[in-house]
Write a protein that holds these residues in place. Structure first.
Motif, PDB file in Angstrom:
ATOM      1  N   PHE A   1      -5.664   4.377   8.451  1.00  0.00           N
ATOM      2  CA  PHE A   1      -4.308   3.860   8.593  1.00  0.00           C
ATOM      3  C   PHE A   1      -3.470   4.706   9.542  1.00  0.00           C
ATOM      4  CE2 PHE A   1       0.173   3.590   7.681  1.00  0.00           C
ATOM      5  CZ  PHE A   1       0.381   2.237   7.806  1.00  0.00           C
TER       6      PHE A   1
ATOM      7  N   PHE B   1     -11.825   0.789   4.408  1.00  0.00           N
ATOM      8  CA  PHE B   1     -11.440   1.216   3.064  1.00  0.00           C
ATOM      9  C   PHE B   1     -12.621   1.790   2.307  1.00  0.00           C
ATOM     10  CE2 PHE B   1      -7.949  -1.664   3.865  1.00  0.00           C
ATOM     11  CZ  PHE B   1      -6.882  -1.066   3.209  1.00  0.00           C
TER      12      PHE B   1
ATOM     13  N   ASN C   1      -8.421   5.477   3.303  1.00  0.00           N
ATOM     14  CA  ASN C   1      -7.787   4.328   2.657  1.00  0.00           C
ATOM     15  C   ASN C   1      -8.613   3.990   1.422  1.00  0.00           C
ATOM     16  OD1 ASN C   1      -6.084   4.030   4.944  1.00  0.00           O
ATOM     17  ND2 ASN C   1      -7.585   2.722   5.940  1.00  0.00           N
TER      18      ASN C   1
ATOM     19  N   LEU D   1      -3.102   4.019   1.521  1.00  0.00           N
ATOM     20  CA  LEU D   1      -3.261   4.041   2.977  1.00  0.00           C
ATOM     21  C   LEU D   1      -3.272   5.490   3.412  1.00  0.00           C
ATOM     22  CD1 LEU D   1      -0.820   1.099   3.716  1.00  0.00           C
ATOM     23  CD2 LEU D   1      -3.325   1.033   3.682  1.00  0.00           C
TER      24      LEU D   1
ATOM     25  N   GLY E   1       0.823  -1.197   0.000  1.00  0.00           N
ATOM     26  CA  GLY E   1       0.000   0.000   0.000  1.00  0.00           C
ATOM     27  C   GLY E   1       0.857   1.246   0.000  1.00  0.00           C
TER      28      GLY E   1
END
Length: 139
Positions: free
Chosen positions: A115, A98, A47, A110, A38
């Motif tokens: 994140f 996400f 994300n 991310l 990522g």
């Protein structure tokens, strides 16, 4: 368990030799696991998961009922909320939310939500290195 892990920036086929902070991690959803990298993007609000990765994790687009509005280059792409487990190195896995997008010509991104709420990251761009550690337990 390690307190902090250091990674080198890496180049991709599309980066023209420029190195970026890509983090290897394992995503798990519905018993399916996927090893991915990522892009750490401090400028991304959320994300973002490309469509094909969500499908490989066993997610079903029609079952994701929470729609999200993306901005920037992805503003024309439909997105749905998808929560998966994410494992970074030997750190404890965390729940990662996400924006699962219909777009597939993007990297896994991310961003701030969530994140950077789960991990502390320090970038050393001149050395093409970054360090990561789980957030401190403030309880």
């Amino acid at each position: 368990m390690a307190e902090m892990i250091q990674y080198l920036f890496s180049a991709t086929e599309k980066s023209g030799g420029i190195r970026f902070p890509y983090l290897p991690l394992i995503l798990t959803h519905r018993g399916n696991s996927l090893s991915v990298s990522g892009l750490l993007d401090t400028g991304a609000t959320v994300n973002v998961l490309p469509y094909s990765m969500g499908k490989r994790l066993g997610a079903v687009w029609e079952e994701q009922t929470v729609s999200l509005q993306l901005t920037g280059n992805l503003s024309r792409s439909d997105a749905r909320s998808l929560v998966v487990s994410a494992a970074v190195a030997e750190f404890e896995p965390v729940r990662m939310a996400f924006a699962w997008t219909e777009a597939d010509n993007i990297p896994l991104i991310l961003g701030q939500v969530n994140f950077f709420m789960e991990f502390d990251v320090c970038f050393f761009r001149s050395r093409s290195v970054f360090e990561i550690r789980p957030k401190a337990d403030n309880s």
